[in-house]
Design a protein around this motif. Sequence first.
Motif, PDB file in Angstrom:
ATOM      1  N   GLN A  20      49.848  47.507  29.606  1.00  0.00           N
ATOM      2  CA  GLN A  20      50.064  46.597  30.716  1.00  0.00           C
ATOM      3  C   GLN A  20      49.111  46.909  31.851  1.00  0.00           C
ATOM      4  OE1 GLN A  20      54.322  47.132  31.153  1.00  0.00           O
ATOM      5  NE2 GLN A  20      53.952  48.434  32.916  1.00  0.00           N
ATOM      6  N   VAL A  21      48.686  45.856  32.533  1.00  0.00           N
ATOM      7  CA  VAL A  21      47.714  46.003  33.600  1.00  0.00           C
ATOM      8  C   VAL A  21      48.381  45.635  34.915  1.00  0.00           C
ATOM      9  CG1 VAL A  21      45.483  45.255  34.472  1.00  0.00           C
ATOM     10  CG2 VAL A  21      45.899  45.275  32.008  1.00  0.00           C
ATOM     11  N   GLU A  22      48.332  46.559  35.863  1.00  0.00           N
ATOM     12  CA  GLU A  22      48.821  46.243  37.200  1.00  0.00           C
ATOM     13  C   GLU A  22      47.661  45.640  37.978  1.00  0.00           C
ATOM     14  OE1 GLU A  22      51.587  48.931  39.447  1.00  0.00           O
ATOM     15  OE2 GLU A  22      50.886  50.309  37.898  1.00  0.00           O
ATOM     16  N   ALA A  45      39.129  44.158  40.158  1.00  0.00           N
ATOM     17  CA  ALA A  45      39.940  44.644  41.272  1.00  0.00           C
ATOM     18  C   ALA A  45      41.189  43.812  41.489  1.00  0.00           C
ATOM     19  CB  ALA A  45      39.102  44.658  42.548  1.00  0.00           C
ATOM     20  N   GLY A  46      41.204  42.600  40.938  1.00  0.00           N
ATOM     21  CA  GLY A  46      42.375  41.741  41.091  1.00  0.00           C
ATOM     22  C   GLY A  46      42.154  40.563  42.021  1.00  0.00           C
ATOM     23  N   LYS A  47      40.901  40.262  42.324  1.00  0.00           N
ATOM     24  CA  LYS A  47      40.600  39.181  43.271  1.00  0.00           C
ATOM     25  C   LYS A  47      41.087  37.827  42.764  1.00  0.00           C
ATOM     26  CE  LYS A  47      36.137  39.943  43.019  1.00  0.00           C
ATOM     27  NZ  LYS A  47      36.052  41.059  42.054  1.00  0.00           N
ATOM     28  N   SER A  48      40.714  37.513  41.511  1.00  0.00           N
ATOM     29  CA  SER A  48      41.123  36.211  40.972  1.00  0.00           C
ATOM     30  C   SER A  48      42.637  36.126  40.901  1.00  0.00           C
ATOM     31  CB  SER A  48      40.544  35.998  39.578  1.00  0.00           C
ATOM     32  OG  SER A  48      39.144  35.964  39.655  1.00  0.00           O
ATOM     33  N   THR A  49      43.256  37.211  40.486  1.00  0.00           N
ATOM     34  CA  THR A  49      44.711  37.220  40.391  1.00  0.00           C
ATOM     35  C   THR A  49      45.320  36.953  41.766  1.00  0.00           C
ATOM     36  OG1 THR A  49      44.469  38.867  38.655  1.00  0.00           O
ATOM     37  CG2 THR A  49      46.676  38.561  39.563  1.00  0.00           C
ATOM     38  N   ASP A 168      37.083  30.587  44.059  1.00  0.00           N
ATOM     39  CA  ASP A 168      36.968  31.764  43.203  1.00  0.00           C
ATOM     40  C   ASP A 168      35.532  31.889  42.696  1.00  0.00           C
ATOM     41  OD1 ASP A 168      37.181  33.875  41.517  1.00  0.00           O
ATOM     42  OD2 ASP A 168      38.915  33.133  40.401  1.00  0.00           O
ATOM     43  N   GLU A 169      34.773  32.766  43.297  1.00  0.00           N
ATOM     44  CA  GLU A 169      33.370  32.989  42.905  1.00  0.00           C
ATOM     45  C   GLU A 169      32.606  31.679  42.842  1.00  0.00           C
ATOM     46  OE1 GLU A 169      32.177  36.152  41.681  1.00  0.00           O
ATOM     47  OE2 GLU A 169      34.009  37.229  41.178  1.00  0.00           O
ATOM     48  N   ALA A 170      32.796  30.850  43.875  1.00  0.00           N
ATOM     49  CA  ALA A 170      32.252  29.496  43.835  1.00  0.00           C
ATOM     50  C   ALA A 170      30.728  29.471  43.785  1.00  0.00           C
ATOM     51  CB  ALA A 170      32.737  28.708  45.039  1.00  0.00           C
TER      52      ALA A 170
HETATM   53  N1  LIG Z   1      46.003  36.662  32.049  1.00  0.00           N
HETATM   54  C1  LIG Z   1      45.799  37.993  32.027  1.00  0.00           C
HETATM   55  N2  LIG Z   1      46.346  38.769  31.079  1.00  0.00           N
HETATM   56  C2  LIG Z   1      46.167  40.096  31.047  1.00  0.00           C
HETATM   57  N3  LIG Z   1      45.429  40.773  31.946  1.00  0.00           N
HETATM   58  C3  LIG Z   1      44.847  40.078  32.932  1.00  0.00           C
HETATM   59  C4  LIG Z   1      44.988  38.648  33.013  1.00  0.00           C
HETATM   60  N4  LIG Z   1      44.293  38.216  34.104  1.00  0.00           N
HETATM   61  C5  LIG Z   1      43.742  39.309  34.642  1.00  0.00           C
HETATM   62  N5  LIG Z   1      44.072  40.435  33.956  1.00  0.00           N
HETATM   63  C6  LIG Z   1      43.678  41.814  34.278  1.00  0.00           C
HETATM   64  O1  LIG Z   1      43.969  42.042  35.626  1.00  0.00           O
HETATM   65  C7  LIG Z   1      42.934  42.776  36.253  1.00  0.00           C
HETATM   66  C8  LIG Z   1      42.412  42.018  37.451  1.00  0.00           C
HETATM   67  O2  LIG Z   1      41.778  40.844  36.993  1.00  0.00           O
HETATM   68  P1  LIG Z   1      41.106  39.779  37.955  1.00  0.00           P
HETATM   69  O3  LIG Z   1      40.603  38.667  37.107  1.00  0.00           O
HETATM   70  O4  LIG Z   1      42.040  39.435  39.046  1.00  0.00           O
HETATM   71  O5  LIG Z   1      39.872  40.612  38.533  1.00  0.00           O
HETATM   72  P2  LIG Z   1      38.701  40.133  39.472  1.00  0.00           P
HETATM   73  O6  LIG Z   1      38.726  41.003  40.663  1.00  0.00           O
HETATM   74  O7  LIG Z   1      38.768  38.674  39.687  1.00  0.00           O
HETATM   75  O8  LIG Z   1      37.425  40.501  38.608  1.00  0.00           O
HETATM   76  P3  LIG Z   1      36.028  39.717  38.436  1.00  0.00           P
HETATM   77  O9  LIG Z   1      35.209  40.044  39.626  1.00  0.00           O
HETATM   78  O10 LIG Z   1      35.462  40.310  37.185  1.00  0.00           O
HETATM   79  O11 LIG Z   1      36.336  38.266  38.308  1.00  0.00           O
HETATM   80  C9  LIG Z   1      41.897  43.031  35.185  1.00  0.00           C
HETATM   81  O12 LIG Z   1      42.091  44.328  34.697  1.00  0.00           O
HETATM   82  C10 LIG Z   1      42.189  42.011  34.134  1.00  0.00           C
HETATM   83  O13 LIG Z   1      41.860  42.506  32.863  1.00  0.00           O
END
Ligand SMILES: Nc1ncnc2c1ncn2[C@@H]1O[C@H](COP(=O)(O)OP(=O)(O)OP(=O)(O)O)[C@@H](O)[C@H]1O
Lengths: 345, 223
Positions: A20-22, A45-49, A168-170
């Motif tokens: 599991q990924v936090e 880092a989790g930006k998109s999330t 998101d990274e537009a």
């Molecule tokens: N749908 C998902 N299922 C499982 N893990 C996920 C999912 N979405 C994101 N993750 C995990 O959550 C973490 C954060 O992902 P996120 O996409 O938010 O990063 P980010 O900062 O946007 O990165 P990037 O700059 O590469 O886009 C990563 O470890 C990713 O693997």
Amino acid sequence: METIIRMQDVSKTFIGRDDQVEALKGVSLEIGRGDICGIIGMSGAGKSTLVRCLNFLEKPTSGTVFIEERDLSSLSPAQLRQVRREVAMIFQHFNLLMQRNVLDNVCFPMEINGVKKADARKRAKELLEVVGLQDKAKSYPSQLSGGQKQRVAIARALANNPKILLCDEATSALDPTTTKAILHLLQKINREFGITIVIITHEMAVVQEICSHVAILNEGELAEYGSVEEVFAHPKSLAAKKLVFRIEPKEALMESRRCVRIVFRENSSFEPVIANMVLACRTPVNILLADTKDIGGVAHGQMILQLPDDEASAARMLHYLRERKLEVEELPSYMGGGEAGESDV
Amino acid sequence: MFENLMQGQILQMLAEGVVVTLYMTLFSTFFAYVLGLPIGIALVVTSEKGLRPQKVVYKILDIAVNVVRSVPFLILMILLIPLMRLIAGKSYGPTATIVALTLAAAPFVARLVESSLLEVDPGVVEAAQSMGAGLWTIIWKVMLAEAKISLIVGATIALGTVLGYSAMAGAIGGGGLGDIAIRYGYYRYQEDIMIVTVALLILLVQGIQWLGTWLSKKLDRRV
Ligand SMILES: Nc1ncnc2c1ncn2[C@@H]1O[C@H](COP(=O)(O)OP(=O)(O)OP(=O)(O)O)[C@@H](O)[C@H]1O
Ligand SMILES: [Mg+2]
């Protein structure tokens, strides 16, 4: 400041088959109306999330998000769809409908919102003028360049008069010149329509270009949040320092002893200052990092200098710089490598 | 060698064969889509990464589709005789065959639709969600609309396959060109008739393929 977005202790854990990924760990954040807030951090880092939690495309595992004081976790699916019409989004890969022409793409959110077809077309044409694509109305996305596609996506995002625009990274799929143009378009939208913008990026340059505020995300945690001026001038966390200095502390600066960081603001043009200092003190310095921009004839940016070992010359130089009203900061944590800095993350 | 063909009634029989074959193919494919399209959509929507993940529903549909697809067509026809009697009033002839062809083709169509819809860029679906689009809007205006070309290509494949099956159905009294080929070519050794029948089948398949390709090229906006 009037808060428009409030994230309250948001955590998101993705549960996979065997791990599991936090992705987010208890992030709290308030974004003011009319701000342009940059979200920056390393890949993963989790930006998109984080941004996908702002319109509940991703439901937080715990914690919640308020948009204009409406708690998204308490809304019915229909109410949530209503809120989403006020929170538009643009994407790295544009995500246009490939089988529709530009005009019909811009009309799409209005179709969803039940706007009459004739009114939708009229507004779509106006929006295409705002983004400078009025002559492409009948083209299909496959006939457009990346920058043009993002302009269409921006016009589409504006269709329902949103209060917030999430990006998101537009600009990540665009070249530097196009990136600049798109960023300035976003800035114009922010100014003219008062739309609050949240913009994800992994480039500090994007933040410096248009953001008023910046949130630094590091391994799912909010490392730092504040105005761009403040975070840029006085980064506190290691994550922020890495991004501001654009250098891995353990690498290049490991060897260096007396390092200082100079922040240039309104009142100085850096080249004569450094050159004059070297002339005045008759001792050379090492420039470890120079990252400056000329905006309207005034230098903005930062520089990291390695001063001479000799205490007296070093002190003279510091004095010289401070006398010229420059912000000078000694960098103790850089002298012994990265370890010393880790504690303040 | 082709003296049999000079007889007027043979020509008429062949012409009727073409009409009956087209009748069976078009109607069966149409009804197969009536059944298969919703199933294909449901498979995509209820799958793990779909818009409404429903493990149980997905599994049931998935297995049902696989089971029906695994039964050989001739066996399926025999199994379906009671149903054909019920719907068409008899167990042979073109209309009865349509019942069997529809049921045989529906799971195949469901898979074709499923794979077309899975090709749709998830980013575009996400964009629609972010605009506040509901499930039906996304299915109709995003998934089906964006998969349009792939769906047409799929329908072309389905028509060709059903046409082939309809010829096979001829073996047990289904009617159409397959029926003629077997009756004259196999039982009466009138090879000329059999050859012409097969040529007509080839022409029909080619025609369908050509039409499908032309249509998908004409409608595709991705250049
Ligand atoms: N749908 C998902 N299922 C499982 N893990 C996920 C999912 N979405 C994101 N993750 C995990 O959550 C973490 C954060 O992902 P996120 O996409 O938010 O990063 P980010 O900062 O946007 O990165 P990037 O700059 O590469 O886009 C990563 O470890 C990713 O693997
Ligand atoms: Mg991302």
